[in-house]
Design a protein around this motif. Structure first.
Motif, PDB file in Angstrom:
ATOM      1  N   LEU A   1       4.196 -25.812 -19.772  1.00 36.32           N
ATOM      2  CA  LEU A   1       4.665 -26.870 -18.874  1.00 36.32           C
ATOM      3  C   LEU A   1       3.507 -27.420 -18.036  1.00 36.32           C
ATOM      4  CD1 LEU A   1       6.936 -28.493 -17.654  1.00 36.32           C
ATOM      5  CD2 LEU A   1       7.734 -26.442 -16.457  1.00 36.32           C
ATOM      6  N   ALA A   2       2.637 -26.521 -17.563  1.00 32.76           N
ATOM      7  CA  ALA A   2       1.480 -26.960 -16.777  1.00 32.76           C
ATOM      8  C   ALA A   2       0.577 -27.856 -17.630  1.00 32.76           C
ATOM      9  CB  ALA A   2       0.700 -25.742 -16.262  1.00 32.76           C
ATOM     10  N   LEU A   3       0.306 -27.438 -18.863  1.00 31.63           N
ATOM     11  CA  LEU A   3      -0.582 -28.230 -19.730  1.00 31.63           C
ATOM     12  C   LEU A   3       0.032 -29.604 -20.027  1.00 31.63           C
ATOM     13  CD1 LEU A   3      -1.763 -25.364 -22.120  1.00 31.63           C
ATOM     14  CD2 LEU A   3      -3.167 -26.557 -20.416  1.00 31.63           C
ATOM     15  N   ALA A   4       1.347 -29.630 -20.255  1.00 32.11           N
ATOM     16  CA  ALA A   4       2.011 -30.916 -20.532  1.00 32.11           C
ATOM     17  C   ALA A   4       1.933 -31.820 -19.298  1.00 32.11           C
ATOM     18  CB  ALA A   4       3.470 -30.668 -20.926  1.00 32.11           C
ATOM     19  N   LEU A   5       2.111 -31.238 -18.123  1.00 31.73           N
ATOM     20  CA  LEU A   5       2.052 -32.045 -16.896  1.00 31.73           C
ATOM     21  C   LEU A   5       0.641 -32.586 -16.664  1.00 31.73           C
ATOM     22  CD1 LEU A   5       3.392 -33.084 -14.270  1.00 31.73           C
ATOM     23  CD2 LEU A   5       2.602 -30.977 -13.170  1.00 31.73           C
ATOM     24  N   ILE A   6      -0.372 -31.762 -16.917  1.00 35.84           N
ATOM     25  CA  ILE A   6      -1.756 -32.223 -16.728  1.00 35.84           C
ATOM     26  C   ILE A   6      -2.010 -33.440 -17.627  1.00 35.84           C
ATOM     27  CG2 ILE A   6      -4.202 -31.629 -17.036  1.00 35.84           C
ATOM     28  CD1 ILE A   6      -3.291 -28.646 -16.463  1.00 35.84           C
ATOM     29  N   ARG A   7      -1.578 -33.340 -18.895  1.00 38.29           N
ATOM     30  CA  ARG A   7      -1.788 -34.467 -19.822  1.00 38.29           C
ATOM     31  C   ARG A   7      -1.025 -35.692 -19.346  1.00 38.29           C
ATOM     32  NH1 ARG A   7      -1.233 -30.237 -23.969  1.00 38.29           N
ATOM     33  NH2 ARG A   7      -3.369 -29.603 -24.435  1.00 38.29           N
ATOM     34  N   ALA A   8       0.234 -35.490 -18.945  1.00 41.50           N
ATOM     35  CA  ALA A   8       1.050 -36.640 -18.505  1.00 41.50           C
ATOM     36  C   ALA A   8       0.523 -37.237 -17.203  1.00 41.50           C
ATOM     37  CB  ALA A   8       2.504 -36.198 -18.325  1.00 41.50           C
ATOM     38  N   GLY A   9      -0.167 -36.411 -16.425  1.00 42.71           N
ATOM     39  CA  GLY A   9      -0.629 -36.852 -15.105  1.00 42.71           C
ATOM     40  C   GLY A   9      -2.024 -37.464 -15.127  1.00 42.71           C
ATOM     41  N   GLY A  10      -2.632 -37.590 -16.312  1.00 40.55           N
ATOM     42  CA  GLY A  10      -3.930 -38.254 -16.393  1.00 40.55           C
ATOM     43  C   GLY A  10      -5.094 -37.302 -16.645  1.00 40.55           C
ATOM     44  N   GLY A  11      -4.838 -35.998 -16.760  1.00 40.59           N
ATOM     45  CA  GLY A  11      -5.887 -35.077 -17.206  1.00 40.59           C
ATOM     46  C   GLY A  11      -6.522 -34.192 -16.156  1.00 40.59           C
TER      47      GLY A  11
ATOM     48  N   ILE B   1      -8.717 -26.298  -6.648  1.00 38.94           N
ATOM     49  CA  ILE B   1      -9.083 -26.057  -8.045  1.00 38.94           C
ATOM     50  C   ILE B   1      -8.579 -27.240  -8.887  1.00 38.94           C
ATOM     51  CG2 ILE B   1      -8.670 -24.581 -10.067  1.00 38.94           C
ATOM     52  CD1 ILE B   1      -8.301 -22.221  -8.114  1.00 38.94           C
ATOM     53  N   ILE B   2      -9.444 -27.760  -9.772  1.00 38.45           N
ATOM     54  CA  ILE B   2      -8.985 -28.809 -10.693  1.00 38.45           C
ATOM     55  C   ILE B   2      -8.503 -28.166 -11.987  1.00 38.45           C
ATOM     56  CG2 ILE B   2      -9.596 -30.879 -12.002  1.00 38.45           C
ATOM     57  CD1 ILE B   2     -11.502 -31.673  -9.884  1.00 38.45           C
ATOM     58  N   HIS B   3      -7.275 -28.527 -12.376  1.00 39.28           N
ATOM     59  CA  HIS B   3      -6.669 -27.994 -13.591  1.00 39.28           C
ATOM     60  C   HIS B   3      -6.811 -29.010 -14.721  1.00 39.28           C
ATOM     61  CE1 HIS B   3      -5.061 -25.613 -10.350  1.00 39.28           C
ATOM     62  NE2 HIS B   3      -4.540 -24.748 -11.186  1.00 39.28           N
ATOM     63  N   ILE B   4      -7.327 -28.545 -15.859  1.00 36.21           N
ATOM     64  CA  ILE B   4      -7.531 -29.423 -17.013  1.00 36.21           C
ATOM     65  C   ILE B   4      -6.782 -28.862 -18.224  1.00 36.21           C
ATOM     66  CG2 ILE B   4      -9.773 -30.325 -16.258  1.00 36.21           C
ATOM     67  CD1 ILE B   4     -11.094 -28.252 -18.147  1.00 36.21           C
ATOM     68  N   ALA B   5      -6.639 -29.690 -19.270  1.00 32.37           N
ATOM     69  CA  ALA B   5      -5.887 -29.258 -20.451  1.00 32.37           C
ATOM     70  C   ALA B   5      -6.759 -29.162 -21.699  1.00 32.37           C
ATOM     71  CB  ALA B   5      -4.711 -30.200 -20.705  1.00 32.37           C
ATOM     72  N   ASP B   6      -8.023 -29.637 -21.636  1.00 34.54           N
ATOM     73  CA  ASP B   6      -8.916 -29.526 -22.799  1.00 34.54           C
ATOM     74  C   ASP B   6     -10.372 -29.533 -22.352  1.00 34.54           C
ATOM     75  OD1 ASP B   6      -9.755 -32.332 -22.488  1.00 34.54           O
ATOM     76  OD2 ASP B   6      -7.699 -32.738 -23.133  1.00 34.54           O
ATOM     77  N   MET B   7     -11.276 -29.117 -23.264  1.00 35.48           N
ATOM     78  CA  MET B   7     -12.689 -28.976 -22.905  1.00 35.48           C
ATOM     79  C   MET B   7     -13.372 -30.320 -22.667  1.00 35.48           C
ATOM     80  SD  MET B   7     -13.642 -25.957 -22.294  1.00 35.48           S
ATOM     81  CE  MET B   7     -15.399 -25.655 -22.440  1.00 35.48           C
ATOM     82  N   ASP B   8     -12.908 -31.391 -23.333  1.00 35.36           N
ATOM     83  CA  ASP B   8     -13.538 -32.698 -23.103  1.00 35.36           C
ATOM     84  C   ASP B   8     -13.409 -33.109 -21.643  1.00 35.36           C
ATOM     85  OD1 ASP B   8     -14.245 -32.847 -25.687  1.00 35.36           O
ATOM     86  OD2 ASP B   8     -12.610 -34.191 -26.309  1.00 35.36           O
ATOM     87  N   SER B   9     -12.299 -32.753 -21.040  1.00 37.22           N
ATOM     88  CA  SER B   9     -12.092 -33.121 -19.632  1.00 37.22           C
ATOM     89  C   SER B   9     -13.115 -32.428 -18.740  1.00 37.22           C
ATOM     90  CB  SER B   9     -10.695 -32.715 -19.171  1.00 37.22           C
ATOM     91  OG  SER B   9      -9.730 -33.254 -20.026  1.00 37.22           O
TER      92      SER B   9
END
Ligand code: TXA
Ligand code: MG
Length: 349
Positions: free
Chosen positions: A129-139, A67-75
């Motif tokens: 924490l998951a959302l922050a990691l996704i952003r820090a990890g490139g999306g 599963i790919i985890h994303i932090a926003d709809m643009d992704s």
């Protein structure tokens, strides 16, 4: 490999540690992290080699897509070629949250991440924490549950440490998860959208937003040989070392049957475990009785299921008898996992 474990509070996390974890992901390494459902084992979803490392660390068959985890709809727009209207409605209603949706994948998603499929599973987790990691990890973080393949999914950092220490770069310990069962998976390939894996977002909650939804026949008839559509659902899963049997029926009959089965095995010299609730535990005079939660709060049962299966692995029991938990909202998800753990062994009374 040395695995660095960083402990933090989910609401008040260490931003520097998250940046470090994000750097590991961007450089192709692996970081386990909490989500609201279970802990995930994350790697860069757009990096084929990272996907291979995930399969290797888990001992997971590589035909089982991530599963790919994303932090926003643009992704989302970048990794899929089409977003059905019903998917948009569900995203509005339940993202971030415990819902995974299947889309046709775009070219930037490597086949290594999707187990060779031309579709991709995506979810936006509801965990700071998951959302922050996704952003820090490139999306884009590909993350299966952070357990050794076949074992119960991890609901606490200790479970991840038990399975993956020495095999991954980092574990972010953000405390116990909130739900305890993996996300609901829904697919839009057929005219009527289909649930491929039941979870906290149940059929009614989906139908409230998009109308009729079906349940994959391969799930309902789990022992019938019909292949489930989510490749991962075909594998035996979560199985404890002991033989697990579920007893279903009216409460008094269930308790009587479990007492009878336990007594028989104990007489033969075996150690027996019993999965009961706060309400029923006193009904079992023999065996190692564990309370999974209370029937007054079905979420408590969902939350503790995987942890209890792991606890029994640390005991010497040879047989485990469990009550059935056909509770109103999460019953389908709970029973799906429990029966999988039992290899579909169920006694009706
Ligand atoms: O709650 C969750 O979903 C957790 C957390 C970490 O987000 N993740 C999780 O991942 O449970 P995993 O890999 O343990 O389970 C993913 C399931 C598997 O059964 C897999 O076969 C199915 O999703 N799946 C993934 N991609 C798919 C696709 N393109 N089509 C059908 N099924 C897919
Ligand atoms: Mg899993």
């Amino acid at each position: 490999m040395k695995t660095k474990v960083i402990r933090m509070k989910p609401g008040d996390f260490d931003r520097e540690a998250v940046q470090e974890a994000g750097r590991i992901i961007r450089e192709g390494g692996l970081v386990a992290f909490p989500t609201e459902t279970v802990y995930g084992l994350g790697g860069n979803a757009l990096d084929e080699l990272a996907a291979q490392k995930i399969y290797h660390a888990k001992g997971r068959p590589s035909d089982n897509p991530l599963i790919i985890h994303i932090a926003d709809m643009d992704s989302l727009e970048k990794i899929v070629t089409e977003i059905p209207e019903k998917a948009r409605l569900l995203a509005d209603a339940y993202w971030p949250g415990p819902l995974t949706m299947i889309f046709p994948k775009s070219d930037i998603v490597p086949c290594g991440t999707t187990g060779g499929m031309d579709t991709v599973a995506v979810r936006m987790p509801d965990h700071p924490l998951a959302l922050a990691l996704i952003r820090a990890g490139g999306g884009y973080i590909a993350a299966p549950s952070a357990n050794t393949s076949g074992r119960p999914s991890p609901t606490r950092s200790e479970h991840v440490e038990e399975d993956l220490t020495g095999k991954i770069d980092m574990i972010l310990d953000g405390g116990p998860v909130g739900i305890g069962l993996e996300s609901t998976i829904i697919d839009f390939a057929e005219d009527i959208p289909t649930i491929l894996r039941p979870g906290y977002i149940n059929r009614q909650m989906l139908e409230d937003i998009i109308g009729p939804v079906e349940i994959d026949r391969g799930l309902i008839a789990a022992d019938s040989g019909i292949r489930p559509k989510a490749p991962g659902m075909k594998y035996r899963h979560y199985a404890p070392n002991a033989e697990l049997v579920v007893v279903e029926g009216a409460q008094e009959n269930v308790q009587e049957k479990i007492r009878e089965l336990a007594e028989e095995k104990i007489r033969q010299g075996y150690q027996v475990g019993i999965i009961a609730t706060d309400e029923s535990s006193d009904a079992y005079p023999l065996g190692l009785v564990k309370k999974i939660g209370t029937r007054k709060n079905e979420e408590s049962i969902a939350l503790h299921l995987f942890g209890i299966l792991r606890e029994f692995d640390d005991c010497e029991v040879s047989f485990i008898y469990s009550e059935a938990f056909n509770t109103p909202r999460m019953g389908q998800a709970i029973m799906n996992r429990l029966l999988k753990a039992a290899g579909q062994q169920k006694i009706q009374v």
